[in-house]
Design an enzyme around this catalytic site. Structure first.
Site, PDB file in Angstrom:
ATOM      1  CG  HIS A 162      -3.449  -3.599   3.357  1.00  0.00           C
ATOM      2  ND1 HIS A 162      -2.410  -2.967   4.003  1.00  0.00           N
ATOM      3  CD2 HIS A 162      -4.154  -2.630   2.743  1.00  0.00           C
ATOM      4  CE1 HIS A 162      -2.482  -1.663   3.799  1.00  0.00           C
ATOM      5  NE2 HIS A 162      -3.530  -1.431   3.046  1.00  0.00           N
ATOM      6  CD  GLU A 196      -0.687  -5.552   5.793  1.00  0.00           C
ATOM      7  OE1 GLU A 196      -0.646  -6.123   4.680  1.00  0.00           O
ATOM      8  OE2 GLU A 196      -0.881  -4.325   5.912  1.00  0.00           O
ATOM      9  CB  CYS A 236      -0.975  -0.051   1.172  1.00  0.00           C
ATOM     10  SG  CYS A 236      -2.359   1.092   0.972  1.00  0.00           S
TER      11      CYS A 236
END
EC number: 6.3.5.3
Lengths: 76, 224
Positions: free
Chosen positions: B194, B196, B86
């Site tokens: 994302h 994560e 990002c």
């Protein structure tokens, strides 16, 4: 000593913010606006002796991303 | 595997990224943007999401000139791994480690939702846990994720199998539906989604786990 840098998106790079402004102007009744491009102006307050070449280096290294933006420098 | 996560003023995914690395078995060190050295023995540097320096000037532009980024570039030039997610992807394009730039979303709105991604290549340490052609669901959360590069650069990325992920339905106007790209040595990955945030079953998805596990596996394997 002052310098003024104008940063604009290059031709061919879509400017969605400019397009949104163009639509808004049309909706407000301002006719005949064929296109809007939005850029930015950066004013620099420089120590005496700074040259246009210094400002150009600043543009190349930070103030503009030359992948998508062009810039012009006005001194004084 | 030893991972370093860089923290800028305004980073907000640094902890999530560190947790995802740790869950995959990595040791993690956080590194402040004013530091000039990456800790010894770091295998991979993570540049997290967020709004570094308030997105002032251009997203990622000021972070890209911060003291730590010289070491990040040196690490990449030595053949080290760098993962930018990002805002981290925006920083990597601003440093020149990856080509192109992330423009304002075509619809002008900040978008926060889970999207479908197509894995375009499994030929990287990041994507070898997937099969090319797989569809995975990963959240996005960005205002400036509209990938742009000139036609020649896009063709080169595609020709060299360097597009890692594409959107199944492009949410932001990205050229060629590009969501993530690799460097020419395939060791630097930048992506807007994302992974994560999809690495723990309690977060509503685990499709990002394979990325971190593949990395840990690849970078922990004995050198042959």
């Amino acid at each position: 000593m002052k310098a003024r840098v104008h940063v604009m998106l290059k031709n061919g790079v879509l400017d969605p913010q400019g397009e949104a402004v163009r639509h808004a102007l049309g909706a407000m009744g301002f006719e005949g606006v064929n296109g809007v491009r939005q850029g930015k102006v950066i004013e620099l307050d420089l120590a005496e002796g700074a040259t246009e070449a210094d400002v150009t280096a600043m543009c190349e290294k930070l103030l503009a991303n030359t992948v998508i933006e062009s810039y012009t420098v006005e001194m004084g | 595997m030893h991972a370093a996560v860089v923290v800028f003023p305004g980073s907000n995914c640094d902890r999530d990224l560190a947790v995802a690395f740790e869950a995959a078995g990595a040791k993690v060190s956080k590194v402040w943007h004013k530091d000039t050295e990456i800790p010894q023995g770091v295998d991979i540097i993570g540049i997290p999401g967020g709004f570094s320096f308030g997105d002032y000037l251009r997203c990622g532009a000021i972070a890209a000139k911060s003291p730590i980024c010289g070491s990040v570039a040196a690490h990449a030039q030595r053949g080290g791994y760098v993962l930018g997610i990002c805002n981290g992807f925006q920083v990597l394009t601003e440093t020149g480690l990856l080509p192109g730039v992330l423009l304002r979303n075509a619809g002008l709105k900040y978008i926060c939702k889970t999207v479908g991604l197509k894995v375009e290549t499994s030929a990287s340490a990041y994507t070898e846990g997937y099969n090319a052609g797989d569809t995975v669901n990963i959240p996005i959360a960005h205002h400036d994720g509209n990938y742009f590069a000139d036609d020649e650069t896009i063709a080169r990325l595609q020709g060299e199998d360097r597009v890692a992920f594409t959107y199944t339905e492009t949410p932001n106007g990205a050229k060629a539906d590009i969501a993530g790209i690799l460097s020419d040595n395939r060791r630097v990955l930048g992506l807007m989604p994302h992974p994560e945030r999809a690495a723990d079953a309690d977060h509503g998805g685990t499709d990002g786990q394979a990325l971190f596990r593949a990395l840990t596996g690849a970078l922990s394997a004995p050198v042959t």
